[in-house]
Design an enzyme around this catalytic site. Structure first.
Site, PDB file in Angstrom:
ATOM      1  N   TYR A  78     -11.636  -4.363  -7.090  1.00  0.00           N
ATOM      2  CA  TYR A  78     -10.522  -3.636  -7.680  1.00  0.00           C
ATOM      3  C   TYR A  78     -10.910  -3.021  -9.018  1.00  0.00           C
ATOM      4  O   TYR A  78     -11.291  -3.717  -9.967  1.00  0.00           O
ATOM      5  CB  TYR A  78      -9.314  -4.563  -7.880  1.00  0.00           C
ATOM      6  CG  TYR A  78      -8.803  -5.231  -6.621  1.00  0.00           C
ATOM      7  CD1 TYR A  78      -9.087  -4.726  -5.354  1.00  0.00           C
ATOM      8  CD2 TYR A  78      -8.021  -6.378  -6.702  1.00  0.00           C
ATOM      9  CE1 TYR A  78      -8.614  -5.347  -4.207  1.00  0.00           C
ATOM     10  CE2 TYR A  78      -7.538  -7.001  -5.562  1.00  0.00           C
ATOM     11  CZ  TYR A  78      -7.847  -6.486  -4.314  1.00  0.00           C
ATOM     12  OH  TYR A  78      -7.375  -7.116  -3.188  1.00  0.00           O
ATOM     13  N   GLY A 118       1.207  -8.376   2.751  1.00  0.00           N
ATOM     14  CA  GLY A 118       1.966  -7.438   3.572  1.00  0.00           C
ATOM     15  C   GLY A 118       3.282  -7.957   4.094  1.00  0.00           C
ATOM     16  O   GLY A 118       3.812  -7.437   5.076  1.00  0.00           O
ATOM     17  N   ALA A 139       5.710  -5.311   4.412  1.00  0.00           N
ATOM     18  CA  ALA A 139       5.274  -4.189   5.268  1.00  0.00           C
ATOM     19  C   ALA A 139       5.308  -2.864   4.515  1.00  0.00           C
ATOM     20  O   ALA A 139       5.914  -1.890   4.953  1.00  0.00           O
ATOM     21  CB  ALA A 139       6.119  -4.116   6.530  1.00  0.00           C
ATOM     22  N   LYS A 140       4.645  -2.870   3.344  1.00  0.00           N
ATOM     23  CA  LYS A 140       4.556  -1.669   2.496  1.00  0.00           C
ATOM     24  C   LYS A 140       5.931  -1.122   2.120  1.00  0.00           C
ATOM     25  O   LYS A 140       6.132   0.084   1.967  1.00  0.00           O
ATOM     26  CB  LYS A 140       3.724  -0.579   3.184  1.00  0.00           C
ATOM     27  CG  LYS A 140       2.275  -0.968   3.429  1.00  0.00           C
ATOM     28  CD  LYS A 140       1.478   0.179   4.003  1.00  0.00           C
ATOM     29  CE  LYS A 140       0.030  -0.209   4.269  1.00  0.00           C
ATOM     30  NZ  LYS A 140      -0.715  -0.542   3.047  1.00  0.00           N
ATOM     31  N   GLY A 141       6.897  -2.000   1.970  1.00  0.00           N
ATOM     32  CA  GLY A 141       8.242  -1.598   1.575  1.00  0.00           C
ATOM     33  C   GLY A 141       9.126  -1.163   2.727  1.00  0.00           C
ATOM     34  O   GLY A 141      10.324  -0.915   2.530  1.00  0.00           O
ATOM     35  N   LEU A 142       8.581  -1.110   3.941  1.00  0.00           N
ATOM     36  CA  LEU A 142       9.393  -0.702   5.093  1.00  0.00           C
ATOM     37  C   LEU A 142      10.547  -1.668   5.339  1.00  0.00           C
ATOM     38  O   LEU A 142      11.624  -1.260   5.791  1.00  0.00           O
ATOM     39  CB  LEU A 142       8.515  -0.618   6.348  1.00  0.00           C
ATOM     40  CG  LEU A 142       7.469   0.500   6.383  1.00  0.00           C
ATOM     41  CD1 LEU A 142       6.511   0.301   7.547  1.00  0.00           C
ATOM     42  CD2 LEU A 142       8.161   1.860   6.490  1.00  0.00           C
ATOM     43  N   LEU A 143      10.315  -2.944   5.035  1.00  0.00           N
ATOM     44  CA  LEU A 143      11.355  -3.939   5.261  1.00  0.00           C
ATOM     45  C   LEU A 143      12.399  -3.965   4.146  1.00  0.00           C
ATOM     46  O   LEU A 143      13.325  -4.786   4.187  1.00  0.00           O
ATOM     47  CB  LEU A 143      10.719  -5.321   5.434  1.00  0.00           C
ATOM     48  CG  LEU A 143       9.931  -5.492   6.740  1.00  0.00           C
ATOM     49  CD1 LEU A 143       9.109  -6.775   6.723  1.00  0.00           C
ATOM     50  CD2 LEU A 143      10.868  -5.461   7.941  1.00  0.00           C
TER      51      LEU A 143
END
Length: 317
Positions: free
Chosen positions: A71, A218, A221-225
């Site tokens: 990173y 995750g 879920a990358k903010g999908l949830l």
């Protein structure tokens, strides 16, 4: 910050009172105890951004912090090491190894070799300003890699006292299977969420049976949830994801979604900790507030599973 919660005076008081402590869980077969929520440090890139996030994480009871030498070309480890130096004896620092930046800085190469790992650990120790790493993880891997050589390096470092425990970061079932059969490692960091239940079929049981604790990445879920627009995700196209999310959003209030997602991942008996990333302290506060407010029952779990049917790995089996 997430736009779905307004942080007023009441919320700040709630956080200060309700989020003082966090339960710890054993990490696999190691002597490490990790906080239920860990902070993934990849999302911040400067000291000005990172230090307030790290400090707020400590205030919220988080004691486990995950970084990697990859990173920001090692700068992330420096930020983490400097910010946590005063609390070193009371925190768990995890970092990862195996990717070596090219001298011209245009990318990195995968180097899962014993001699490289033994050199790389010295650089991570220096950047983290510590004389030991709590959890040292192989940052990827395939079944074609010389995993025996990697394990030999980790075992030597453990004997030398430079690391307390070791593990792998992988989503590949065949690699995880080989790793658990060969190693006495403590953990595996892998992707797992309501939208990605694939590990339930294979890897979670494999890891649990070999006493390797699971660090989940995750979970949101990358903010999908929460509230991000639908997109292709882990083998499902955008339309399929949109249909699943529509059902979820109709049944779960916006303020509860992050908490439900985190609680679901933590409910699996193989899971030791959910690793959350944050680019601002408020993001971390909002997710943890939602999780703390979640009432978790078996019926809740069954209901969520009915919304998000399991699907399966079609590669790396």
């Amino acid at each position: 910050m997430y736009p779905w919660l307004a942080l007023g005076q009441f919320m700040n008081k709630f956080l200060d009172k309700a989020i003082e402590k966090m339960e710890n869980r054993p990490l696999g077969n190691s002597q490490l105890n990790v906080s239920e929520i860990s902070l993934g440090c990849m999302s911040f890139h400067t000291r000005e951004q990172g230090v307030p996030i790290l400090q707020r994480a400590l205030d919220l009871g988080i004691t486990t912090f995950d970084t990697a030498d990859l990173y920001d070309k090692g700068e992330n480890e420096k930020i983490v090491g400097e910010a946590l130096k005063a609390q070193r004896s009371s925190v768990i620092i995890a970092t990862k190894v195996g990717n070596r930046w090219r001298e011209n800085g245009d990318g990195w190469d995968w180097v899962p070799r014993k001699d490289y790992l033994l050199r790389a650990v010295e650089d991570s120790l220096r950047r983290l300003q510590t004389d030991y790493i709590d959890l040292y993880q192989l940052h990827g891997g395939t079944v074609a890699d010389p995993l025996e050589e990697v394990i030999e390096a980790f075992e030597l470092l453990q004997t030398q006292g430079k690391i307390r425990a070791y593990g792998i970061s992988s989503i590949r079932p065949n690699t995880i299977r080989k790793w658990t059969n060969l190693s006495r490692g403590a953990s595996c960091m892998t992707q797992y969420s309501l939208l990605d239940r694939r590990p339930e079929e294979t890897t979670l049981g494999q890891l649990s049976s070999h006493q390797h604790g699971v660090l989940v990445r995750g979970a949101l879920a990358k903010g999908l949830l929460i509230d991000r627009p639908a997109r292709d995700y882990v083998g499902r196209d955008r339309e399929a994801v949109a249909n699943l999310l529509a059902d979820y959003q109709a049944r779960v209030p916006l303020s509860a979604r992050a908490g439900q997602a985190v609680a679901y991942a933590l409910a699996h008996p193989a899971v030791s900790s959910v690793v959350l990333g944050a680019s601002h302290p408020t993001q971390l506060e909002e997710v943890i507030q939602s999780w703390r407010a979640t009432t978790w029952t078996d019926d809740e779990q069954v209901g969520l599973r009915s919304i998000f049917p399991a699907h399966f790995y079609d590669q790396h089996r």
